[in-house]
Write an enzyme that holds these catalytic residues in place. Structure first.
Site, mmCIF file in Angstrom:
data_model
loop_
_atom_site.group_PDB
_atom_site.id
_atom_site.type_symbol
_atom_site.label_atom_id
_atom_site.label_comp_id
_atom_site.label_asym_id
_atom_site.label_seq_id
_atom_site.Cartn_x
_atom_site.Cartn_y
_atom_site.Cartn_z
ATOM 1 N N GLN A 26 -10.535 -2.867 -2.969
ATOM 2 C CA GLN A 26 -11.710 -2.347 -2.663
ATOM 3 C C GLN A 26 -12.794 -2.253 -3.920
ATOM 4 O O GLN A 26 -13.940 -2.686 -3.443
ATOM 5 C CB GLN A 26 -11.481 -0.784 -2.709
ATOM 6 C CG GLN A 26 -12.766 0.154 -2.018
ATOM 7 C CD GLN A 26 -13.082 -0.135 -0.687
ATOM 8 O OE1 GLN A 26 -12.412 -0.012 0.374
ATOM 9 N NE2 GLN A 26 -14.402 -0.532 -0.580
ATOM 10 N N ASP A 31 -16.365 9.290 -2.647
ATOM 11 C CA ASP A 31 -14.897 8.827 -1.817
ATOM 12 C C ASP A 31 -14.675 10.483 -1.430
ATOM 13 O O ASP A 31 -15.388 11.550 -1.743
ATOM 14 C CB ASP A 31 -13.960 8.503 -2.798
ATOM 15 C CG ASP A 31 -12.826 8.095 -1.917
ATOM 16 O OD1 ASP A 31 -12.881 8.093 -0.616
ATOM 17 O OD2 ASP A 31 -11.689 7.911 -2.620
ATOM 18 N N ARG A 74 0.916 -1.196 -0.003
ATOM 19 C CA ARG A 74 0.191 0.188 -0.162
ATOM 20 C C ARG A 74 0.919 1.280 -0.076
ATOM 21 O O ARG A 74 1.606 1.457 0.920
ATOM 22 C CB ARG A 74 -0.831 -0.028 1.107
ATOM 23 C CG ARG A 74 -1.867 1.283 1.569
ATOM 24 C CD ARG A 74 -2.662 1.000 2.650
ATOM 25 N NE ARG A 74 -3.740 2.079 3.013
ATOM 26 C CZ ARG A 74 -4.845 2.336 2.453
ATOM 27 N NH1 ARG A 74 -5.292 1.282 1.785
ATOM 28 N NH2 ARG A 74 -5.512 3.221 2.846
ATOM 29 N N CYS A 95 -16.003 3.962 0.009
ATOM 30 C CA CYS A 95 -15.045 3.090 0.511
ATOM 31 C C CYS A 95 -14.470 3.286 1.916
ATOM 32 O O CYS A 95 -13.914 2.392 2.492
ATOM 33 C CB CYS A 95 -13.945 3.096 -0.186
ATOM 34 S SG CYS A 95 -13.346 5.036 -0.644
#
Length: 316
Positions: A131, A230, A101, A270
């Protein structure tokens, strides 16, 4: 070596396998066998902090019988100048898989190219494929119930994405919609439309580049099966937050805007969410908001992804 760096790294047939495994893992949590990662150690390299990604991968690896090894940037010689390629080659001698990540997507591509174990993209500034798979799985299970065709349920559905349509979640949904056979309409301010990188990715894969972008939020949500948003300032954009808020304000998912989608439309995010910014609290509390189902399904879908990747390596 099979890696999962972007949504389209899985073929449609493999997508069905991932979703079927995720459904099975979810049904039989704590009872599923065999432990497919038994005796394995997976490295988790995190240059960006996380709640859902870190916890879901650590728990998932444990539940599959493996051992997660968490490494932040300061734990590695990467932070002191060792090359990505050398890091990949060294870790490949020790571990059975890598989740990373980080910021630059090119770093993940380089890591995978030099790795002899599977690499999973846990998020970059370009894409967030884990995701998107969890999101698609979540919507599909709502539409078809416990035994229906999860992949087939996505075909022809429309998703409306509102806000910053030039960053990773929008990019990922553009790729994901292409893979799933969905329609996507993106709405955001001028200057935040999808960029050349995602268009180049679609073109390189021979996929259509004609997705809808509009500055009209109402137009985007009309006829939508999913309304998605988001945060307006992602990690690394904190200094721009105030300016972004002003530009993004017309794309806040209000109850009125959500009502303009289909009567049974789902709201998705998310997370983390910022009520009063990209979405109203009333929408987060709506019975058709499935944000926590999405979060939970990160665990099940990622377990399925690791299982498929581990099996592909074993079959080499």
């Amino acid at each position: 070596m099979k890696h999962f760096l972007k949504e389209t790294d899985m073929k449609p047939s493999e997508l069905g396998e991932v979703f079927a495994l995720a459904r099975d893992f979810k049904r039989k949590r704590g009872r599923h066998a065999p432990p497919v990662l038994s005796g394995q150690t997976w490295a988790l390299i995190f240059a960006k902090s996380s709640t859902r990604t870190r916890v879901s991968f650590e728990v998932g690896i444990n539940e599959l019988g493996g051992h997660p090894l968490y490494l932040n940037k300061n734990d590695l010689q990467l932070g002191r100048g060792e090359s990505i390629e050398d890091t990949a080659k060294v870790l490949s001698r020790f571990v059975h898989g890598i989740v990373i990540r980080t910021f630059d997507h090119a770093d993940v591509v380089r890591l995978a190219a030099a790795s002899s174990v599977p690499v999973i993209n846990g998020l970059t500034d370009f894409l967030h494929p884990c995701q998107i798979y969890a999101d698609a799985f979540t919507a599909a299970e709502k539409w078809v119930g416990p035994d229906g065709d999860l992949v087939g349920a996505l075909k022809g559905r429309k998703i409306a994405f509102l806000g910053d349509t030039s960053f990773n979640m929008a990019n990922s949904w553009i790729l994901g919609a292409s893979l799933f056979g969905m329609r996507i309409s993106l709405a955001g301010p001028a200057g935040h439309e999808p960029g050349e990188q995602v268009r180049a990715q679609l073109k390189a894969e021979g996929r259509p580049t004609e997705f809808e972008f509009t500055t009209d939020a109402m137009k985007a949500v009309a006829g939508a099966d999913i309304v998605y948003t988001d945060v307006w300032a992602s990690m690394g954009q904190e200094d721009e937050a105030a300016a972004r808020t002003g530009r993004m304000r017309p794309y806040c998912v209000t109850a009125t805007l959500f009502a303009a989608a289909k009567p049974d439309a789902l709201f998705m995010h998310c997370l983390p969410a910022h009520p009063g910014e990209e979405v109203e609290q009333a929408v987060l509390d709506n019975p058709r908001s499935i944000i926590f189902d999405e979060a939970e399904n990160r665990l099940h879908v990622q377990k399925a992804l690791m299982s498929v990747l581990s099996a592909s390596r074993a079959g080499e």
